[in-house]
Design a protein around this motif. Sequence first.
Motif, PDB file in Angstrom:
ATOM      1  N   VAL A 286      10.071  -5.458  25.817  1.00  8.27           N
ATOM      2  CA  VAL A 286      10.726  -6.715  26.178  1.00  8.27           C
ATOM      3  C   VAL A 286       9.749  -7.854  25.928  1.00  8.27           C
ATOM      4  O   VAL A 286       8.719  -7.955  26.600  1.00  8.27           O
ATOM      5  N   GLU A 287      10.100  -8.707  24.963  1.00 11.39           N
ATOM      6  CA  GLU A 287       9.232  -9.824  24.603  1.00 11.39           C
ATOM      7  C   GLU A 287       9.590 -11.070  25.403  1.00 11.39           C
ATOM      8  O   GLU A 287      10.732 -11.253  25.834  1.00 11.39           O
ATOM      9  N   SER A 288       8.601 -11.946  25.540  1.00 12.65           N
ATOM     10  CA  SER A 288       8.821 -13.263  26.120  1.00 12.65           C
ATOM     11  C   SER A 288       7.714 -14.193  25.653  1.00 12.65           C
ATOM     12  O   SER A 288       6.725 -13.740  25.068  1.00 12.65           O
ATOM     13  N   GLY A 289       7.886 -15.485  25.912  1.00 13.15           N
ATOM     14  CA  GLY A 289       6.835 -16.444  25.611  1.00 13.15           C
ATOM     15  C   GLY A 289       7.073 -17.313  24.399  1.00 13.15           C
ATOM     16  O   GLY A 289       6.276 -18.208  24.110  1.00 13.15           O
TER      17      GLY A 289
ATOM     18  N   LEU B  50       2.476 -14.877  23.385  1.00 11.43           N
ATOM     19  CA  LEU B  50       3.634 -14.004  23.543  1.00 11.43           C
ATOM     20  C   LEU B  50       3.260 -12.792  24.385  1.00 11.43           C
ATOM     21  O   LEU B  50       2.134 -12.318  24.325  1.00 11.43           O
ATOM     22  N   SER B  51       4.227 -12.315  25.134  1.00 10.50           N
ATOM     23  CA  SER B  51       4.040 -11.117  25.955  1.00 10.50           C
ATOM     24  C   SER B  51       5.054 -10.060  25.570  1.00 10.50           C
ATOM     25  O   SER B  51       6.181 -10.389  25.180  1.00 10.50           O
ATOM     26  N   CYS B  52       4.654  -8.831  25.703  1.00 10.29           N
ATOM     27  CA  CYS B  52       5.564  -7.704  25.481  1.00 10.29           C
ATOM     28  C   CYS B  52       5.320  -6.691  26.587  1.00 10.29           C
ATOM     29  O   CYS B  52       4.232  -6.104  26.665  1.00 10.29           O
TER      30      CYS B  52
ATOM     31  N   THR C  20       1.468  -4.288  29.580  1.00 13.87           N
ATOM     32  CA  THR C  20       1.800  -5.476  28.805  1.00 13.87           C
ATOM     33  C   THR C  20       0.781  -5.695  27.691  1.00 13.87           C
ATOM     34  O   THR C  20      -0.424  -5.518  27.914  1.00 13.87           O
TER      35      THR C  20
ATOM     36  N   TYR D 225      -0.295  -8.694  24.751  1.00 12.11           N
ATOM     37  CA  TYR D 225      -0.172 -10.121  24.505  1.00 12.11           C
ATOM     38  C   TYR D 225      -0.565 -10.437  23.064  1.00 12.11           C
ATOM     39  O   TYR D 225      -1.403  -9.754  22.471  1.00 12.11           O
TER      40      TYR D 225
ATOM     41  N   THR E  25      11.659 -12.770  19.849  1.00 13.89           N
ATOM     42  CA  THR E  25      11.575 -14.055  20.537  1.00 13.89           C
ATOM     43  C   THR E  25      11.261 -15.135  19.488  1.00 13.89           C
ATOM     44  O   THR E  25      10.418 -14.935  18.611  1.00 13.89           O
TER      45      THR E  25
END
Length: 124
Positions: free
Chosen positions: A5-8, A20-22, A76, A78, A118
């Motif tokens: 699940v990615e974000s950022g 970015l984070s995963c 996680t 990054y 993302t």
Amino acid sequence: QVQLVESGGGLVQPGGSLRLSCVANKYTFDLYGLGWYRQAPGKEREGLSCISATGEYYKDSVKGRFVMSRDSATNTVYLQMNDLQADDTAVYYCVAGPRYACSGVVERNRVDYWGQGTQVTVSW
């Protein structure tokens, strides 16, 4: 079961930075190398970087600007991206591949699983 699940992602000005984070589940984090790909509009997907417990690998085009790290306490990884330019605009994907073959993950598309992506947009 593999989970990524990615974000950022977001909008950043040229010269700026983004991280970015995963987040992976523990199974994925422990058994796979985790990395990043991107796909810009009208272009093919491009491998960028990979990290595992045994090392890291970076595409030459991002070496020195992009840095990966991993946090085993939160499962996680990054991607710290610095000095971003317009041609870094793309959808960025977290990927999982063989943990002893990070160079293959990046250079030879040895990817077993993909996250949902993302969007990163570099613009004024």
